[in-house]
Structures are given as structure tokens and as C-alpha cells.
Design a protein around this motif. Structure first.
Motif, PDB file in Angstrom:
ATOM      1  N   ILE A  95     -58.186 -31.578 -23.095  1.00 43.68           N
ATOM      2  CA  ILE A  95     -57.729 -32.558 -24.078  1.00 43.68           C
ATOM      3  C   ILE A  95     -56.500 -32.131 -24.829  1.00 43.68           C
ATOM      4  CG2 ILE A  95     -59.991 -33.594 -24.468  1.00 43.68           C
ATOM      5  CD1 ILE A  95     -59.975 -32.115 -27.136  1.00 43.68           C
ATOM      6  N   SER A  96     -56.157 -30.888 -24.832  1.00 42.36           N
ATOM      7  CA  SER A  96     -55.095 -30.516 -25.738  1.00 42.36           C
ATOM      8  C   SER A  96     -53.780 -30.309 -25.015  1.00 42.36           C
ATOM      9  CB  SER A  96     -55.515 -29.261 -26.488  1.00 42.36           C
ATOM     10  OG  SER A  96     -55.678 -28.226 -25.558  1.00 42.36           O
ATOM     11  N   THR A  97     -52.958 -29.517 -25.552  1.00 43.72           N
ATOM     12  CA  THR A  97     -51.644 -29.126 -25.035  1.00 43.72           C
ATOM     13  C   THR A  97     -50.690 -30.284 -24.929  1.00 43.72           C
ATOM     14  OG1 THR A  97     -51.906 -29.498 -22.677  1.00 43.72           O
ATOM     15  CG2 THR A  97     -52.765 -27.455 -23.546  1.00 43.72           C
ATOM     16  N   ALA A  98     -49.568 -29.961 -24.370  1.00 40.83           N
ATOM     17  CA  ALA A  98     -48.497 -30.948 -24.301  1.00 40.83           C
ATOM     18  C   ALA A  98     -48.920 -32.099 -23.412  1.00 40.83           C
ATOM     19  CB  ALA A  98     -47.260 -30.276 -23.734  1.00 40.83           C
ATOM     20  N   ASP A  99     -49.831 -32.886 -23.907  1.00 44.81           N
ATOM     21  CA  ASP A  99     -50.431 -33.855 -23.000  1.00 44.81           C
ATOM     22  C   ASP A  99     -49.789 -35.220 -23.071  1.00 44.81           C
ATOM     23  OD1 ASP A  99     -53.379 -34.273 -25.102  1.00 44.81           O
ATOM     24  OD2 ASP A  99     -51.272 -34.592 -25.441  1.00 44.81           O
ATOM     25  N   SER A 100     -49.124 -35.497 -24.133  1.00 47.52           N
ATOM     26  CA  SER A 100     -48.712 -36.885 -24.253  1.00 47.52           C
ATOM     27  C   SER A 100     -47.206 -37.071 -24.244  1.00 47.52           C
ATOM     28  CB  SER A 100     -49.292 -37.471 -25.527  1.00 47.52           C
ATOM     29  OG  SER A 100     -48.961 -36.626 -26.594  1.00 47.52           O
ATOM     30  N   GLY A 101     -46.477 -36.056 -24.537  1.00 43.97           N
ATOM     31  CA  GLY A 101     -45.049 -36.252 -24.556  1.00 43.97           C
ATOM     32  C   GLY A 101     -44.446 -36.031 -23.190  1.00 43.97           C
ATOM     33  N   THR A 102     -45.258 -35.903 -22.199  1.00 41.91           N
ATOM     34  CA  THR A 102     -44.742 -35.548 -20.896  1.00 41.91           C
ATOM     35  C   THR A 102     -45.060 -36.641 -19.908  1.00 41.91           C
ATOM     36  OG1 THR A 102     -46.799 -34.496 -20.402  1.00 41.91           O
ATOM     37  CG2 THR A 102     -45.090 -33.130 -21.357  1.00 41.91           C
ATOM     38  N   SER A 103     -44.410 -36.577 -18.783  1.00 36.22           N
ATOM     39  CA  SER A 103     -44.481 -37.727 -17.899  1.00 36.22           C
ATOM     40  C   SER A 103     -45.375 -37.511 -16.693  1.00 36.22           C
ATOM     41  CB  SER A 103     -43.077 -38.079 -17.430  1.00 36.22           C
ATOM     42  OG  SER A 103     -42.542 -36.968 -16.750  1.00 36.22           O
ATOM     43  N   VAL A 105     -48.404 -36.509 -16.386  1.00 31.82           N
ATOM     44  CA  VAL A 105     -49.835 -36.517 -16.588  1.00 31.82           C
ATOM     45  C   VAL A 105     -50.478 -37.343 -15.485  1.00 31.82           C
ATOM     46  CG1 VAL A 105     -51.647 -37.277 -18.132  1.00 31.82           C
ATOM     47  CG2 VAL A 105     -49.584 -36.219 -19.033  1.00 31.82           C
TER      48      VAL A 105
ATOM     49  N   ILE B 182     -46.273 -40.332 -32.468  1.00 33.68           N
ATOM     50  CA  ILE B 182     -45.747 -40.049 -31.129  1.00 33.68           C
ATOM     51  C   ILE B 182     -46.764 -39.186 -30.401  1.00 33.68           C
ATOM     52  CG2 ILE B 182     -43.848 -39.074 -29.791  1.00 33.68           C
ATOM     53  CD1 ILE B 182     -42.040 -39.448 -32.220  1.00 33.68           C
ATOM     54  N   GLY B 183     -47.372 -39.754 -29.371  1.00 32.41           N
ATOM     55  CA  GLY B 183     -48.379 -39.015 -28.596  1.00 32.41           C
ATOM     56  C   GLY B 183     -49.758 -39.606 -28.796  1.00 32.41           C
ATOM     57  N   GLY B 184     -50.345 -40.087 -27.722  1.00 34.38           N
ATOM     58  CA  GLY B 184     -51.668 -40.716 -27.792  1.00 34.38           C
ATOM     59  C   GLY B 184     -52.788 -39.774 -27.417  1.00 34.38           C
ATOM     60  N   GLY B 185     -52.621 -38.496 -27.721  1.00 32.30           N
ATOM     61  CA  GLY B 185     -53.700 -37.527 -27.513  1.00 32.30           C
ATOM     62  C   GLY B 185     -54.659 -37.550 -28.688  1.00 32.30           C
ATOM     63  N   TYR B 186     -55.566 -36.588 -28.700  1.00 34.41           N
ATOM     64  CA  TYR B 186     -56.616 -36.675 -29.716  1.00 34.41           C
ATOM     65  C   TYR B 186     -56.112 -36.460 -31.133  1.00 34.41           C
ATOM     66  CZ  TYR B 186     -57.133 -31.571 -30.228  1.00 34.41           C
ATOM     67  OH  TYR B 186     -56.938 -30.251 -30.509  1.00 34.41           O
ATOM     68  N   GLU B 206     -47.181 -43.746 -26.502  1.00 39.26           N
ATOM     69  CA  GLU B 206     -47.685 -42.786 -25.514  1.00 39.26           C
ATOM     70  C   GLU B 206     -46.892 -42.946 -24.228  1.00 39.26           C
ATOM     71  OE1 GLU B 206     -49.834 -40.228 -25.071  1.00 39.26           O
ATOM     72  OE2 GLU B 206     -49.351 -40.326 -22.933  1.00 39.26           O
ATOM     73  N   MET B 207     -46.496 -41.818 -23.698  1.00 38.69           N
ATOM     74  CA  MET B 207     -45.629 -41.836 -22.535  1.00 38.69           C
ATOM     75  C   MET B 207     -46.368 -42.242 -21.243  1.00 38.69           C
ATOM     76  SD  MET B 207     -43.122 -38.797 -21.849  1.00 38.69           S
ATOM     77  CE  MET B 207     -41.596 -39.010 -20.993  1.00 38.69           C
ATOM     78  N   THR B 208     -47.616 -41.847 -21.134  1.00 38.28           N
ATOM     79  CA  THR B 208     -48.354 -42.164 -19.900  1.00 38.28           C
ATOM     80  C   THR B 208     -48.958 -43.559 -20.012  1.00 38.28           C
ATOM     81  OG1 THR B 208     -50.483 -41.355 -20.637  1.00 38.28           O
ATOM     82  CG2 THR B 208     -48.950 -39.728 -19.768  1.00 38.28           C
ATOM     83  N   PRO B 213     -55.202 -38.724 -22.228  1.00 37.77           N
ATOM     84  CA  PRO B 213     -55.166 -38.281 -20.825  1.00 37.77           C
ATOM     85  C   PRO B 213     -56.225 -37.197 -20.602  1.00 37.77           C
ATOM     86  CG  PRO B 213     -52.960 -38.312 -21.755  1.00 37.77           C
ATOM     87  CD  PRO B 213     -53.911 -38.558 -22.891  1.00 37.77           C
ATOM     88  N   SER B 271     -47.180 -35.688 -32.468  1.00 30.22           N
ATOM     89  CA  SER B 271     -48.386 -35.006 -31.977  1.00 30.22           C
ATOM     90  C   SER B 271     -48.352 -35.029 -30.462  1.00 30.22           C
ATOM     91  CB  SER B 271     -49.640 -35.703 -32.510  1.00 30.22           C
ATOM     92  OG  SER B 271     -49.600 -37.084 -32.208  1.00 30.22           O
ATOM     93  N   VAL B 272     -47.437 -34.238 -29.919  1.00 32.66           N
ATOM     94  CA  VAL B 272     -47.266 -34.222 -28.467  1.00 32.66           C
ATOM     95  C   VAL B 272     -47.915 -32.988 -27.846  1.00 32.66           C
ATOM     96  CG1 VAL B 272     -45.178 -35.609 -28.504  1.00 32.66           C
ATOM     97  CG2 VAL B 272     -44.998 -33.119 -28.668  1.00 32.66           C
ATOM     98  N   GLY B 273     -48.698 -32.275 -28.634  1.00 31.29           N
ATOM     99  CA  GLY B 273     -49.420 -31.146 -28.055  1.00 31.29           C
ATOM    100  C   GLY B 273     -49.242 -29.873 -28.861  1.00 31.29           C
ATOM    101  N   ARG B 274     -49.873 -28.830 -28.374  1.00 33.25           N
ATOM    102  CA  ARG B 274     -49.788 -27.528 -29.037  1.00 33.25           C
ATOM    103  C   ARG B 274     -49.375 -26.493 -28.010  1.00 33.25           C
ATOM    104  NH1 ARG B 274     -51.990 -27.562 -33.954  1.00 33.25           N
ATOM    105  NH2 ARG B 274     -52.192 -25.295 -33.958  1.00 33.25           N
ATOM    106  N   VAL B 351     -64.301 -33.028 -27.730  1.00 37.40           N
ATOM    107  CA  VAL B 351     -64.727 -34.075 -28.656  1.00 37.40           C
ATOM    108  C   VAL B 351     -63.510 -34.665 -29.344  1.00 37.40           C
ATOM    109  CG1 VAL B 351     -66.118 -34.602 -30.683  1.00 37.40           C
ATOM    110  CG2 VAL B 351     -66.930 -32.913 -29.043  1.00 37.40           C
TER     111      VAL B 351
END
Lengths: 581, 476
Positions: A95-103, A105, B182-186, B206-208, B213, B271-274, B351
Motif C-alpha cells: 500500500i505504501s511507497t511512491a504508488d500514486s505519482g507514478t505511471s 502502477v 495529489i495521489g490517491g493512495g492511503y 490520481e495518475m493511475t 493501487p 501524498s505521492v508516497g514515502r 489497513v
């Protein structure tokens, strides 16, 4: 890379084997599936195939050695760089990491409108079109309800074979039936993990298949079948296997490239072993505490049979496994060879004269244990009789001469049919005694064991359902089994399940003997050599052929009067042929 | 001041990996030092992550429930939001927890040093305190637990305080009228939920092609439906091409297949990740190997390539989750003790604390499909759950991913209120290798949402009591 090829499980309950023959020598180039040696178990000879490809560097055993399952057999310089040291990865959600700003996925090919069509049908997965070819492990599917393990009866494919989806790849035997196993994958077989006679659990790996990425095959699957928690141990360069860089990494949809180096073990760190890592199969079903205990004791959980529902392994199973391994005979180390402790130790015979020691082979050792147990358990009585087989023998000879191409009808084959008739009349002779519940276990099947003398010792193949076979069928089966018994090609499954046993020494000679009941059966019939005798019939001397019968029985299960009735019925049926057929 | 100090075990980083490692080390008799540059221990989780966000999400949930209650005849009127007191609640929650850790540290005799540690070599750290003083400490064993940091791509880093990362957003500076996430992650969805409840008009980009995801789509769907109502906009397959600060707000250039557009927001949450926190503190002076993505390479015993150093938590690999770090902490101490510990967990729960909550563990259906793994999937819709009805929350779904031959539970996914708590049973089932029948034949209290797990398990080999689907998941 040099790998050690270890002796894999030969059949259920077999913990050590004798090396009968070595088929390879240092320098030999072998391919997966090469038979590298023959081993002898209690009852049968098994060929050991090596799944690795490479050059044999060293042979670590010699003929005559007794070695436990798991013992190293060969050192092999492997040709294919199978990265079997990759750590197994736990299935973890991402669920974490650079998951959403990237293409990049992973685009999910869902959502299907009907959310309730609950079945993960991988057949139409869009992502699969990218794959060139991949490797799948085909696992033994459920055969029928309540069946948790099977015997492999026959393997119908070999490495290199191309198969279509739906090909029958092997036949397996359950307690009840033989089942054909169809493989849903199309492709080329890379390796076969089973052989006839293997006793395997549902879910055990059968084949490794390089699948055809052909749309027609309909089943292009990724290399990671088996379990999410796996990196495939099979070498599959073209498949997009996940990088094993992180022991806890997930199949992350991250664009960043991952290095593929496996974690190394730095010097000087702690020494716990990774017993359940490095395999291509789903992890054994055991909880963390059980896994920890197994690691502590160095137990490979894959060797442990789980007693809980669905084969789950609990701590007690590990303890039982360790105890049984500790109690198991340690090959030829001392008097544990047969497990029988002699009442007094042997004297030094050399004081009386020269001696030579010859080891008991597996078959003799197993027979010794079985006979010892039977003798200690069963109060034996032997009832003798002479059956007049004059007409029967005449008819038999005439038939054999007239039908040279038919299966040879022997006295043993006829005796099997006669015994079935007597067993039906006296069902307690077809039983076992359950002393815990105080019951006869009356068997509704008529599986007759026939003792066969072989150069390696006595074996007892079993002819099943003799009540449903005519004497020709019985004779044909008997001759096949006896032939294979002498060639040591019987499957363990063919030596199990007898409800009554016949032993025929007539071919050798003798007038009578006392056979020992094949426990847990309750009776055994011995035949000696038929002899011509003069008998008085209506005041006249006539020559008759008399066949000596010796019926040993468990006096706890059968009383003497019944034994006499049984043998009278049996010998009567041999004289009055109409009772026979 | 300079000086030389030695410890048996030094732990760098006091988050949910570091402090449990320190506790376990001390409990096993190691002389232990815990180093963290923060004023309070607890790391991101307690100070800037899990805990403060959950305090705010609790408030958000209350606001929504109060609104929903109007439908059943309970009207409370619009909430009056006192932002100072709400921040105070958050601060008090965090303070009590970090204070607790401080107490537990001293009770165990752990020396806590507030300083920034930098490796001089494999067994020496240079400690720089906030007051500028430095000293060194040497150790027998070091555990690197330095965690992770929010990713702030240069494109968005325009030097304006109205562009925030998760840390900034949790400060709750104000309630912006228009918030861009920015970013549709948790992280984006959780914080977006907080701000939406407080009154912001929230737009998620969200980019995807989907939110969250990695999660199975059927679990995301009910959440997405509700968020579509609560958020102003959810823009999928959309990229933020740039941010510009103006007096009226932050103008974002949005690109998608329909072209480019501009929208202005009062605040932006990136919020594009850590990313793992593995640079800038001298790891290169050790033999530790750091991979391309910044993770320290470790084996199943948390050993790095350096015989003196172990690594745990976010810096040691994905998934970057507090509870994974805590488990790894115990494995690391087992390794020091040469006990047979090993990170061999099969089910790490994931979660998402949105409303409804999402939780899953073990194998997902998406993974099974991608790997071509033969599985049985059963779904039990919460519309058939009495408890869900009483909560007026029937959008939920409980699904089981089961191995066909022996019906072992390989994965579980849940969406619905309370999913976060329910997943515990699923983790136990997967970790212990339970079968569907184990779950179905264990009594689940009535009426509870946990019954949905039992009923989903019934669907593996028969019919759930409260659902009838002819020939549903049953296989030939």
C-alpha cells in the motif's frame, strides 16, 4: 555452482534405504530426470531420479550403503544457474511507497460488472499477453472428497514432452480407485517430480511445465504459480520474476528498478537456520510458533505430516516427527538394524570356528520384524489335511496342454479361487482382530496375498478382488506379479491390503509345515508337494493325488472346530469340482 | 563537550521499529541506548503519522455519523468546529503515547539520547545534539531503524507553505475551502477524508486508473462510491503538471486524456508516497548495502551486509508499515540472541482508515490472478449482515481467497466500517494455515460484523447461512 543432490522420499514410511546400484560416475553429464541410482527399501527397488542438470563431481555413496532419506548422494556442478538460494517472500499487500505519482502502477484488469461471479479465473488476464513463456508448477489437484493423499500408479509423461491442456499426465491410486490426473496447462514438461509408487499429498508438485504463451492454450500463467509467497526455484530467465532483493519486499508496482541480488549472509551473525526457505512449493501449513520450533530443532516442515484439519502442522506433529526420527533404525549401526532386541547377546562364534558375517538386506530385515511381531502376538495353531486333487490335477493338465497360449493355470491360482469360496463360507477367516475394541474386523473384499520366493527374499504380492475374477484372470495376474516380484519391480501398493495369504512350497517338496500368519491377517494356508498315495475306495486300492494343506490360524480369532470346518470345506471343494466354479 | 561512550546495543531511530527493539534488547539484558533526533520518541507513526491521523479521522467519522443520523430521526445541527481544541485533542493523544514510551524506556533502564546520529564506521556513531554539541558512541551491535520520509517531487516543491506533505497537513494549519490532494493512495485518502469532514472541498488527483493501487478493485469500489459523494472531485488518470503560487491560491495544471486544465486551490497536499530514510547519516561508512530505491538490504534475520549492523522497519524494505517494523524489531533481537527467530510472516495486514475502512492480508485476488494461481474466491456482501444493517452501513464486503485442494485460507480482504479491527482474525487464519472450515466452524458472536468472515468461509464449501447463490464459488 556445485549442488548436493540428496536422497528424496522414496515412499511413505521409508526412512532409510540400501543403495543397490549406482548408475553414474564422476564426470558424467546428467539431465533432469536421469536415474542416478537404484535403492532398495523393505519391499521394493526404486530408481532415484535427479532433478538437476550438470556434471557429476562426486558420488558420495557406494552400493551396499544404508543411508537415511535426506542423505547427500551426489555433488553436481550445475549447468543451469538456477537461483535456488533466493529467499522466499512472504505474501504481503502493497500500500505504501511512491504508488500514486507514478505511471507504471499495475493496471487492474477488473472491474467486472458482476462482482459476485466469485472465481479467480486467470485465463483471461490481460496482463498475460506480455509474457513470452513462463514456468508453472502443476500441483496435484483434489482427487475426490476426503482423499488427502494418493499413490502414484503411473507417470505418463517425461521431461521434454509437449502436452496440450487437458492431457492426462499420471494415474494415481486412492484407497478406493485409480484416477487419471489431467493437467490444465499446455506446454513443455521441464521436470517430473513424481514417480510410480510415490505416496503424495494433495497439493504436492507433480510437474514443472514451461507453458506455451499461445492464446489457444488458454492458460498463460505467470512463473509464480504455486503461491504468492514464492519465488520460483525453477530457473526461468525470460519470465518476469520479481526481484528477490528484499526479504520483505512486495511485488511493488514501483517504476524504480530493483537490484536482483539476494541478501548475503555476513560473517559473524547469528546462526539460526532457514529451514523452510528456498523451495518452490507453498509454505507448509504451520503457525509461527510451530515454525519457530521447527527452526530450533532443524526440522524441515515439509517432511512433517500435519495432523490438524487440512493437514495443518501443529507443535505436537513436530515433536512426534523428531521422536520418530530419533527412534528410527540408524542404518547398520549395531543391533538396531531390525529393531528386535535379542534376549541374550550372541557368543563369540569364532571361538568355535571360522565365521563370516553377511548383512540382512531390507527385505529380510522387514520380514524378520513382521514375523517376530506375528509370532509374539498370535497364538498359532496349524490344522493339516490332505485334499484329493486327482480329478482337478487331471483337468488342469489337460487344459494347460490344450491351451498353450492361455495364462498357465497353476495349483496356486486354483487354490486362490477355492480359498475365496471357503472365506465366503467362513467370513472370520477373512478378518482382523481389533483387541482394543474387542471386535472382528470382517473384510468384505477378497485380496489374496501370495508368498513369492525371490533371490532377495520373501515378498508377498496381493491379487485384489479375487472373488470378481475368474481363474484365468487370477492366473494371468499371478504370473505377472510373480515375474515382477523376482525382478524386484513390484510397487509398494501391490504388496498392501491382503486379507488372507497363501504360501506354496509344493514346487520344492516336503509333506507339511507350519506357516506363520501374516499379521494382522488371522489365517494363512500352506501347500506342500502333492503326492500319489494308495487309498482305499469302496474296498479297492486306488491311486490318488493328495495335496497336503496346512492352515495356520490365530486361535484368538478362530476356534479349532471352525478351522477344521474351513479346511474340510476347502479340501472338499478341490475334490468336488462343481463347488469350485 | 566530547566523550566516548560504549553500549552493547545501539538503536538509531525511535519509531515503531526502534523503540520495541530497544525494549526487547533491554528485556534480554543488553545494555541498550536508543538514539532519536526527535524531541519525543515514537517516530513518524506516533508523532507525524498513524496516531495523529487516526485521532483526526475519529473526529471526521463522528461528523459523518452525526449527519447520517438525521435520516433515522436524530438531528444534532451542524457541528461547531473549534480547530484549536481539535488540534489540542490530537496533541494530547500523541503526547500521552510518546510520554508512555519515555516512561517505559526509563523503567527498562534504556538510555535515550536526543541527537542526530551519523555513522563514523560500523561500530561508531557521532551524535550531534540540538544545542550543537557532539560526541561519539561505540557499540557491539547497531540496529538501523531510521524509517522513511514523505516524497516531495521537485515539481511540487515550490517553496510555498500552502503546499504541504502529510506532516504539514496533520498540523491542521486551517481548514482550506479548496484542497487538492495529489495521489490517491492511503495517505491522501485518509487526510482528504479528514479535511472533507471539516468542510473543505477536496479534489483528489490520481495518475493511475484507480484509487489505492494494490488493493483488489471490488474492495475499493464501495469506498470510491462514498468518496465520490464526500469529495468534490476524484480525477483518475490525471497528472499534475505543475503548481504555481498566486495570491488567490495555488494553481494546479492538470493533464489527462481530455487535455490540460487549470484549477486553483487554497492548499495542496502532496501524498505521492514515502521513501526510505537511508542517506545523509553515514551508512556509506559501513558495509551496509543500500539498493537503488534506498532500502537497506537485509536477510530474513534482519542482518545487513555489515556484520555489526541490523536494519528494521521502513528503511529495511517494503511494505513500509509500523506493524511490520515492530515484528522485525523482535526478529532482530532474536538474531542478536541467536534464537531461531525469522521474518517469515505470511500475512502483513494492510489497513486504510478511510470511511469505510479497507483491510486485507495475505494473498490478494489481484496477485493470485497475476501469478496464475488457482484459487477459490468467496465474497460475502454486508447487505446480508444483520449487524451491518443495524449500523445502516451495508456497502461492505468480506472476501476470502482460498487454496482449492485443502481450502487453506491464503488471503482475506474486507471493506466496511470496522474492517481494521476485523482483519486481525484473518491474519491469524492465514498465519496459522487455517482452512475455510476452521473459520466457518468457529463460533462468531452475533450480531457482529465478524460473522461475515464466518459466512464467507461457509461459501467456500457450501452456502453461507444468510446468502444463497446457486453454484456460486463451488468448484467441480
Amino acid at each position: 555452482m556445485t549442488i548436493e543432490f540428496k536422497l528424496q522420499e522414496v515412499s511413505e514410511g521409508v526412512e532409510s534405504v540400501d543403495i543397490a546400484e549406482i548408475r553414474v560416475q564422476p564426470g558424467d553429464v546428467i539431465t533432469p530426470g536421469t536415474v542416478v541410482c537404484e535403492v532398495e527399501t523393505d519391499k521394493a527397488v526404486a530408481e532415484i531420479e535427479c532433478p538437476h542438470a550438470g556434471t557429476v563431481k562426486e558420488v558420495l555413496v557406494s552400493p551396499g550403503d544404508t543411508v537415511p532419506i535426506g542423505a547427500p548422494l551426489l555433488l553436481i556442478e550445475e549447468t543451469a544457474a538456477a537461483d535456488s538460494d533466493a529467499p522466499q517472500e512472504p505474501a504481503t499487500p502493497e500500500i505504501s511507497t511512491a504508488d500514486s505519482g507514478t505511471s507504471s502502477v499495475s493496471a487492474d484488469s477488473e472491474p467486472a460488472a458482476a462482482a459476485d461471479t466469485a472465481s479467480a479465473d486467470a485465463g483471461t488476464d490481460a496482463a498475460s499477453s506480455e509474457q513470452s513463456a513462463s514456468v508453472v508448477e502443476f500441483l496435484l489437484p483434489a482427487v475426490s472428497e476426503d482423499v488427502t493423499s494418493v499413490d502414484v500408479a503411473e507417470v505418463l509423461v517425461s521431461p521434454g514432452d509437449r502436452i496440450a491442456a487437458g492431457t492426462v499426465v499420471c494415474e494415481v491410486e486412492t484407497d478406493k480407485a485409480v484416477a487419471e490426473i489431467e493437467c490444465p496447462h499446455a506446454g513443455t514438461i521441464e521436470s517430473v517430480h513424481i514417480k510410480a509408487g510415490d505416496h503424495i499429498d494433495i497439493g504436492a508438485p507433480l510437474l514443472t511445465i514451461r507453458t506455451v504463451p499461445d492464446a489457444a492454450a488458454g492458460d498463460p500463467k505467470d512463473s509464480q504459480s504455486g503461491s504468492a509467497a514464492q519465488t520460483p526455484a525453477v530457473s526461468s530467465p525470460p519470465s518476469p520474476a520479481p526481484s528477490p532483493a528484499q526479504p520483505v519486499s512486495v511485488p511493488a508496482p514501483s517504476p524504480a528498478s530493483q537490484t536482483a541480488a539476494a541478501p548475503i549472509r555476513p560473517a559473524g551473525s547469528g546462526g539460526a537456520n532457514d529451514a523452510d526457505v528456498n523451495t518452490a512449493h507453498p509454505p507448509p501449513p504451520a503457525g509461527p510458533a510451530t515454525r519457530r520450533l521447527a527452526r530450533k530443532l532443524g526440522v524441515d516442515l515439509r517432511q512433517v505430516t500435519g495432523s490438524a484439519r487440512g493437514g495443518r502442522i501443529v507443535i505436537e506433529d513436530v515433536e512426534v516427527y523428531v521422536r520418530s526420527r530419533l527412534a528410527a533404525p540408524q542404518g547398520r549401526s549395531g543391533s538396531l538394524a531390525t529393531g528386535i532386541v535379542p534376549a541374550t547377546s550372541l557368543p563369540d562364534f569364532s571361538q568355535f570356528g571360522p565365521v563370516e558375517r553377511e548383512p540382512l538386506n531390507k527385505i529380510y530385515r522387514a520380514a524378520a520384524v513382521g514375523l517376530h511381531e506375528s509370532w509374539l502376538t498370535i497364538p498359532h495353531v496349524t490344522q493339516h489335511d490332505l485334499a484329493d486333487v486327482t480329478e482337478l490335477e487331471t483337468a488342469r493338465r489337460r487344459y494347460v496342454q490344450a491351451n498353450p497360449n492361455a495364462p498357465k493355470i497353476t495349483m496356486t491360482a486354483i487354490m486362490i479361487k477355492a480359498v475365496v469360496g471357503a472365506l465366503k463360507a467362513f467370513p472370520r477367516f477373512n478378518s482382523s482382530l481389533d483387541m482394543e475394541t474387542g471386535e472382528w474386523v470382517i473384510k468384505k473384499y477378497y485380496h489374496i496375498g501370495v508368498a513369492v520366493d525371490t533371490p532377495k527374499g520373501l515378498v508377498v504380492p496381493v491379487i485384489r478382488n479375487c472373488d470378481q475374477k475368474n481363474v484365468l484372470q487370477v492366473a494371468a495376474e499371478l504370473s505377472d506379479l510373480a515375474e515382477r516380484a523376482r525382478n524386484r519391480r513390484l510397487k509398494p501398493s501391490e504388496m498392501r491390503g491382503a486379507s488372507f495369504t497363501i504360501t506354496n512350497l509344493g514346487g520344492i517338496g516336503g509333506t507339511s509345515f507350519t506357516p506363520i500368519v501374516n499379521y494382522p491377517e488371522v489365517a494363512i494356508l500352506g501347500l506342500s508337494r502333492g503326492q500319489k498315495q494308495l487309498r482305499l475306495e469302496n474296498g479297492e486300492l486306488v491311486e490318488r493325488i493328495m495335496l497336503p494343506l496346512s492352515l495356520s490360524y490365530d486361535h484368538r480369532a478362530i476356534n479349532g472346530a471352525d478351522a477344521a470346518r474351513f479346511i474340510v470345506k476347502l479340501s472338499g471343494s478341490l475334490t468336488n469340482l462343481f463347488e469350485l466354479f | 563537550m566530547s566523550g566516548q561512550q560504549h553500549a552493547q546495543v545501539v538503536i538509531l531511530g525511535g519509531g515503531p521499529g526502534g523503540y520495541p527493539a530497544a525494549f526487547a534488547a533491554a528485556d534480554h539484558g543488553f545494555q541498550t541506548v536508543l538514539i532519536d533526533e526527535g524531541e519525543h520518541p515514537g517516530g513518524v507513526c506516533l508523532n507525524r503519522g498513524c496516531i495523529p491521523s487516526k485521532a483526526l479521522l475519529h473526529a471526521a467519522k463522528l461528523i459523518h455519523e452525526v449527519r447520517e443520523a438525521a435520516e433515522w430521526g436524530l438531528t444534532f445541527g451542524d457541528p461547531q468546529i473549534d480547530l484549536d481544541r481539535l488540534r489540542g485533542f490530537r496533541t494530547q493523544v500523541v503526547g500521552s503515547l510518546t510520554g508512555g514510551i519515555e516512561q517505559l524506556c526509563s523503567a527498562r533502564g534504556i538510555e535515550r539520547i536526543q541527537a542526530r546520529g551519523t555513522f563514523v564506521d560500523s561500530t561508531t556513531l557521532k551524535l550531534a545534539s540540538a544545542d550543537g554539541s557532539t560526541r561519539t558512541i561505540t557499540f557491539d551491535h547497531g540496529i538501523v531503524a531510521t524509517g522513511s520520509l514523505p516524497v516531495m517531487p521537485g515539481l511540487f516543491d515550490i517553496g510555498d507553505s500552502r503546499v504541504m506533505d502529510s506532516t504539514g497537513a496533520l498540523q491542521l494549519p486551517d481548514i482550506p475551502s479548496r484542497l487538492l490532494v495529489i495521489g490517491g493512495g492511503y495517505i491522501g485518502l485518509e487526510l482528504g477524508t479528514v479535511y472533507a469532514a471539516l468542510g473543505s472541498a477536496v479534489t483528489v488527483v490520481e495518475m493511475t486508473d484507480g484509487l489505492l493501487p494494490g488493493a483488489d478493485r471490488d474492495l475499493v469500489r464501495p469506498l470510491q462510491k462514498i468518496l465520490t459523494q464526500r469529495f468534490t472531485d476524484i480525477l483518475l488518470k490525471t497528472r499534475v503538471a505543475g503548481l504555481t503560487a498566486t495570491d488567490s491560491g495555488i494553481t494546479a495544471r492538470l493533464e489527462n486524456e481530455n487535455g490540460e486544465s487549470e484549477q486553483t486551490f487554497d492548499r495542496v497536499l502532496v501524498s505521492v508516497g514515502r521513501r526510505p530514510n537511508s542517506s545523509g547519516f553515514g551508512l556509506e561508512q559501513t558495509q551496509v548495502h543500500v539498493d537503488d530505491r534506498g532500502f537497506i538490504r537485509v536477510d530474513r534475520h534482519q542482518r545487513t551486509d555489515d556484520p555489526h549492523l541490523l536494519a528494521i522497519g521502513d528503511v529495511a524494505g517494503e511494505p513500509m508499515l509500523a506493524h511490520k517494523a515492530t515484528r522485525e524489531a523482535h526478529v532482530a533481537i532474536d538474531t542478536l540472541l541467536e534464537e531461531p527467530g525469522q521474518f517469515d510472516c505470511r500475512a502483513i495486514p494492510a489497513v486504510v482508515f478511510t470511511d469505510p475502512e479497507l483491510a486485507w492480508c495475505g494473498l490478494t485476488e489481484t496477485e493470485a490472478k497475476a501469478q496464475g494461481q488457482d484459487v477459490v474466491v468467496t465474497r460475502f456482501p454486508w447487505a446480508a449482515s444483520g449487524r451491518a444493517r443495524t449500523l445502516a452501513r451495508t456497502e461492505g464486503l468480506t472476501k476470502l481467497i482460498v487454496e482449492p485442494a485443502k481450502q487453506r485460507v491464503l488471503g482475506v480482504g474486507i471493506v466496511g466500517p470496522g474492517a481494521a479491527e476485523m482483519i486481525a482474525e484473518a491474519v491469524l487464519a492465514v498465519e496459522l494455515g487455517a482452512t475455510a472450515r476452521d473459520l466457518a466452524e468457529s463460533i462468531h458472536a452475533h450480531p457482529t460484523l465478524s460473522e461475515t468472515i464466518m459466512e464467507a468461509a461457509e461459501g467456500v464449501f457450501g452456502q453461507p447461512t444468510h446468502q444463497y447463490k446457486p453454484r456460486s464459488a463451488k468448484r467441480k
